[in-house]
Design an enzyme around this catalytic site. Structure first.
Site, PDB file in Angstrom:
ATOM      1  N   HIS A  83     -30.358 -52.689 -16.643  1.00 14.36           N
ATOM      2  CA  HIS A  83     -30.497 -51.280 -16.998  1.00 14.36           C
ATOM      3  C   HIS A  83     -31.605 -51.029 -18.019  1.00 14.36           C
ATOM      4  O   HIS A  83     -32.106 -49.918 -18.112  1.00 14.36           O
ATOM      5  CB  HIS A  83     -29.169 -50.730 -17.532  1.00 14.36           C
ATOM      6  CG  HIS A  83     -28.139 -50.560 -16.473  1.00 14.36           C
ATOM      7  ND1 HIS A  83     -27.357 -51.607 -16.026  1.00 14.36           N
ATOM      8  CD2 HIS A  83     -27.764 -49.477 -15.751  1.00 14.36           C
ATOM      9  CE1 HIS A  83     -26.553 -51.163 -15.074  1.00 14.36           C
ATOM     10  NE2 HIS A  83     -26.779 -49.881 -14.885  1.00 14.36           N
ATOM     11  N   GLY A  84     -31.952 -52.027 -18.776  1.00 16.49           N
ATOM     12  CA  GLY A  84     -33.019 -51.818 -19.744  1.00 16.49           C
ATOM     13  C   GLY A  84     -33.155 -53.006 -20.657  1.00 16.49           C
ATOM     14  O   GLY A  84     -32.217 -53.788 -20.842  1.00 16.49           O
TER      15      GLY A  84
END
Lengths: 343, 515
Positions: free
Chosen positions: B327-328
């Site tokens: 996700h990041g």
């Protein structure tokens, strides 16, 4: 249910939901009540002043910098024209401001257009104006083209429509009459005349009010905390002159030519302050865009922006409102340019 | 270009769809595919045209790799191509997404002075990389090319799913491009597409974007070092939990609806996850296609649950931690994944125990755990999330942060600006029942805290009471549309409300766009 039936139901539901929204809007339309009394009453008062004028007239139009920023008696004494200040709020659409002039201006009259800089760049209706106009001037809404109507409605906050509908309901129940009923126009005019003649003994409910107007429509009362902030007068923005402005000016200048009304542009009075630097490239570019645009419409400014930079002490409660002394100073600075061009 | 932007709704989509419908029955399918492909690339390139080069390059390279895999007769060579293809994809993704994070981490760990590389992450790289890996794997397994180049390019680039999923498996989409019916969507598909897209639009604009300011304000205040009361912190966290739910649900339904406009059935990505009664159930419902991808391509290759007790749980935690990091590039996402991995492990262990919780309690525990984990997901860094956790557990006060007693706090409430006119109308019509604790009722009703609480409660009620649209808009067996009057009403009402509100709402991009 088949897909075809679904689509038919969908279209019917869509039409019904739109119809309901239109009904709620129409119920709200033209429902004057307390938050809107100020502008409505100021407009009634200004129309009363305008209707009583017969001779050659200089009309003043713009936002509140024009309402606060002219010494009309001085202007009248120096030019020999009657002077009426029609301006009241920066948020009012240009089309609306021009309509107000169209209502009263006669051949041979002049109009000094003292627009705030942001008015040249605005490409939509402000929600404030949309709200006000639907309440006390629904005819303006109906006069708009279809596209403009859609644009206008887009700016109208739905909560205001809800409030208007509640007030309309209050009218049906009788609760409206207790506190919300606006003054009838004739009472506004009576109070105004009394105020001018020193007979008005009631309270002045707000400091922006029809009772703070002089006989020309200028704002004259000064009893508010003074503004001493900083402002760039929207000259640092890099917006182009909007299509909406171009269109409205084009229509209006055509009307003015056909009706022999002279349009004169005026820079707004600006307070000398650290945020305002007329030498800044962005500011120069903004001024250039404005003057280029007005020139393309065949309109010229009276003087330059720097001629209307005033000391901050001459400003009242906001960056755009001058005190009575500020209004006189601005008018004095404008007069030499004005006398040159008045026919 | 956002799905709810006027440019998309009134220009892009109508042009793409009208031309697609007009040519569908007159030209061979490849022309329709190419038309959708070109439009998808325009859609992709709209914000950053240069990113299109990455997408096109990646599509071309992966297709060539799949050709190489298919053409070789030797299994070990094919495997080498597959490994090379997957490695290249992951290296590019990692390079873009994690090199800065890795450099910063190394610099912090060893006290070095390193300048992290700065790249503008190509939009949707996480999504299209995973789809292409899926394609390489399927080519390797089936030893044949299942798509022609233009079909493959559209499979990767199809605009409804390109930016934020669903992560479509090749066999879920490519065969649909190869049927004779492609290019001629039925009226059923179009009707369902309208409903799904509009319900998604409503969820985004009317729910998610109205919850966003409540969450943003709470997290921003906490990040600025302000003391949040537990009540405000929970309100902000619940608002975020519901915002991300409606935001992702909205995107998923809009994507599905758009797919149907073109006769393509995309896989469901979001199946009422907040109705899950345990974490395992939650991950079967939340971002379904991502969970499936990780299960298929990471958890199972690691040995899954068949390699002993310890390996099973470590595989689970590792898979979820990597999924979190997907996700990041931030420790917050890493911890978020780790937390979910741990919760999943606990859930699997619990399954084997004789203790069974009542369904209501299971649901509440699941929702609470998922919501608490969102703190890590939403905060910008670990310090901020730690401070937010402190606020949640009453560190700065329970109802008010400044120690005011409740009765005094109520007296400080003011109606918010946007509702003041309605408040004035009710006030001057004298319709308020009276004073509450010496305070005007309107000041309480239209106060920010009350309106925010009502919004959160209303959103939660919708989550719990309304079934997911696909469950009542389609047949459970064959996914054929089931048309109902209530869907027609709902669709129409959403459209009208969105139009009425269009001048006043603040829209934000979909949260999953940033991944």
């Amino acid at each position: 249910m088949t897909a075809k039936e679904f689509i038919v139901w969908f279209i019917l539901s869509l039409s019904a939901a739109f119809a309901l929204a239109v009904i709620l809007f129409c119920v709200h339309l033209g429902m004057p009540w307390w938050p809107h009394h100020l502008n409505r009453e100021v407009r009634i008062a200004k129309h009363h002043i305008a209707e009583s004028i017969e001779g050659p007239t200089i009309w003043l139009q713009g936002g509140s910098s024009t309402w606060f920023g002219f010494d009309s008696p001085l202007l009248q004494a120096e030019t020999g024209f009657d002077v009426v200040n029609l301006a009241f709020n920066i948020n009012m659409p240009l089309e609306f401001c021009f309509d107000e002039v169209r209502l009263f201006a006669k051949p041979g009259d002049a109009l000094i257009l003292g627009l705030e800089n942001s008015m040249y760049f605005r490409n939509n209706y402000s929600s404030y104006a949309a709200d006000e106009i639907t309440i006390w001037e629904p005819e303006f809404f109906w006069s708009l083209s279809l596209g403009r109507k859609a644009q206008f409605l887009k700016s109208l906050p739905w909560r205001k429509v809800l409030a208007g509908d509640l007030v309309r309901l209050g009218q049906l129940t009788g609760d409206f009459d207790k506190q919300l009923k606006p003054l009838p126009p004739e009472k506004v005019i009576e109070n105004l005349e009394d105020q001018w003649d020193g007979r008005y003994t009631g309270e002045i409910p707000a400091y922006y009010n029809y009772l703070t107007l002089n006989r020309h429509g200028d704002f004259v009362q000064s009893n508010h905390t003074l503004w001493r902030g900083t402002h760039d007068y929207y000259l640092m923005d890099l917006h182009p002159v909007s299509e909406m402005t171009r269109h409205d000016f084009k229509e209006f200048t055509k009307w003015a030519r056909e009706n022999n009304v002279q349009i004169l542009m005026s820079w707004l009075p600006m307070a000398r302050n650290p945020k305002l630097d007329l030498e800044h490239p962005k500011v120069k570019a903004s001024i250039h865009r404005i003057t280029n645009f007005t020139s393309s419409m065949g309109l010229e400014f009276l003087g330059k922006p720097e001629d209307f930079i005033l000391d901050i002490e001459l400003f009242y409660d906001t960056s755009h409102h001058t005190t009575a002394e500020g209004a006189t100073e601005r008018t004095k600075r404008l007069l030499p340019f004005l006398k040159e061009v008045l026919d | 270009m956002l799905f709810f932007s006027p440019l998309f709704l009134f220009v892009f989509l109508p042009i793409v769809w009208i031309v697609f419908m007009a040519i569908g029955s007159r030209v061979p399918a490849w022309v329709s595919i190419c038309w959708l492909l070109v439009c998808s690339w325009v859609f992709y390139a709209w914000a950053y045209p240069v990113h299109l080069l990455w997408l096109m390059g990646s599509v071309a390279a992966n297709y060539l790799c799949s050709v190489a895999i298919e053409r070789t007769s030797q299994s070990h060579v094919a495997k080498r191509y597959l490994v090379a293809g997957i490695t290249a994809n992951l290296l590019i993704l990692g390079g873009f997404k994690y090199s800065g994070f890795a450099t910063e981490s190394v610099a912090t760990l060893f006290g070095l002075s390193l300048t992290p590389p700065s790249f503008l992450l190509p939009l949707a790289i996480s999504f299209f990389t995973f789809q292409q890996i899926s394609y390489l794997v399927i080519t390797y397994r089936e030893k044949r090319l299942i798509a022609k180049p233009h079909e493959y390019a559209l499979y990767v680039s199809f605009f409804p799913q390109l930016i934020a999923g669903p992560i479509v498996q090749p066999d879920e989409m490519i065969p649909q491009l190869q049927t004779k019916r492609f290019g001629r969507p039925s009226l059923d598909d179009i009707g369902l597409g309208i409903s799904l897209f509009t319900i998604g639009l409503g969820k985004k604009i009317l729910l998610a974007d109205n919850l966003a300011p409540i969450a943003d304000s709470a997290f921003a205040l906490s990040a600025q070092g302000e003391s949040l009361s537990a009540f405000s912190a929970w309100l902000g966290l619940l608002a975020f939990s519901l915002q991300i739910y409606f935001d992702f649900s909205a995107y998923s339904e809009m994507a599905l609806g758009l797919g149907r406009f073109f006769g393509i059935r995309l896989p469901e990505n979001f199946a009422s996850p907040y109705r899950a009664i345990n974490i395992i159930d939650f991950w079967r419902r939340w971002h379904v296609t991502l969970s499936t991808f990780f299960k298929k391509f990471l958890y199972i290759p690691l040995g899954g649950s068949r390699s002993g007790f310890f390996r099973k749980y470590s595989n689970l935690i590792l898979t979820m931690t990597i999924a979190g990091l997907w996700h990041g590039a931030n420790y917050t996402f890493l911890l978020w994944g780790l937390a979910h991995g741990t919760l999943l492990a606990i859930n699997h262990l619990w399954k084997n125990s004789p203790i069974k919780l009542p369904t209501g309690l299971s649901w509440a525990l699941t929702f609470l755990s998922v919501t608490l984990c969102w703190t890590l997901f939403r905060a910008d860094n670990l310090n901020e999330s730690a401070r937010y956790f402190q606020a949640l557990f009453g560190e700065f006060g329970w109802i008010t942060a400044d120690g005011l007693p409740l009765s005094e706090f109520l007296k400080t409430l003011e109606p918010v600006d946007s509702w003041k006119t309605v408040h004035y109308a009710i006030h001057f019509l004298e319709w308020y029942p009276g004073l509450i604790n010496g305070v005007h009722a309107g000041h309480f009703i239209f106060s920010e805290i009350m309106l925010s609480s009502l919004q959160v409660l209303a959103a939660l009620t919708l989550v719990l009471l309304f079934p997911r649209p696909l469950s009542w808009l389609t047949h459970p067996v064959n996914e054929a549309p089931v048309f109902r009057k209530r869907a027609a009403f709902l669709t129409a009402i959403i459209i009208v409300i969105v139009i009425i509100q269009s001048g006043t709402f603040q829209t934000t991009p979909f949260i999953y766009f940033r991944f």
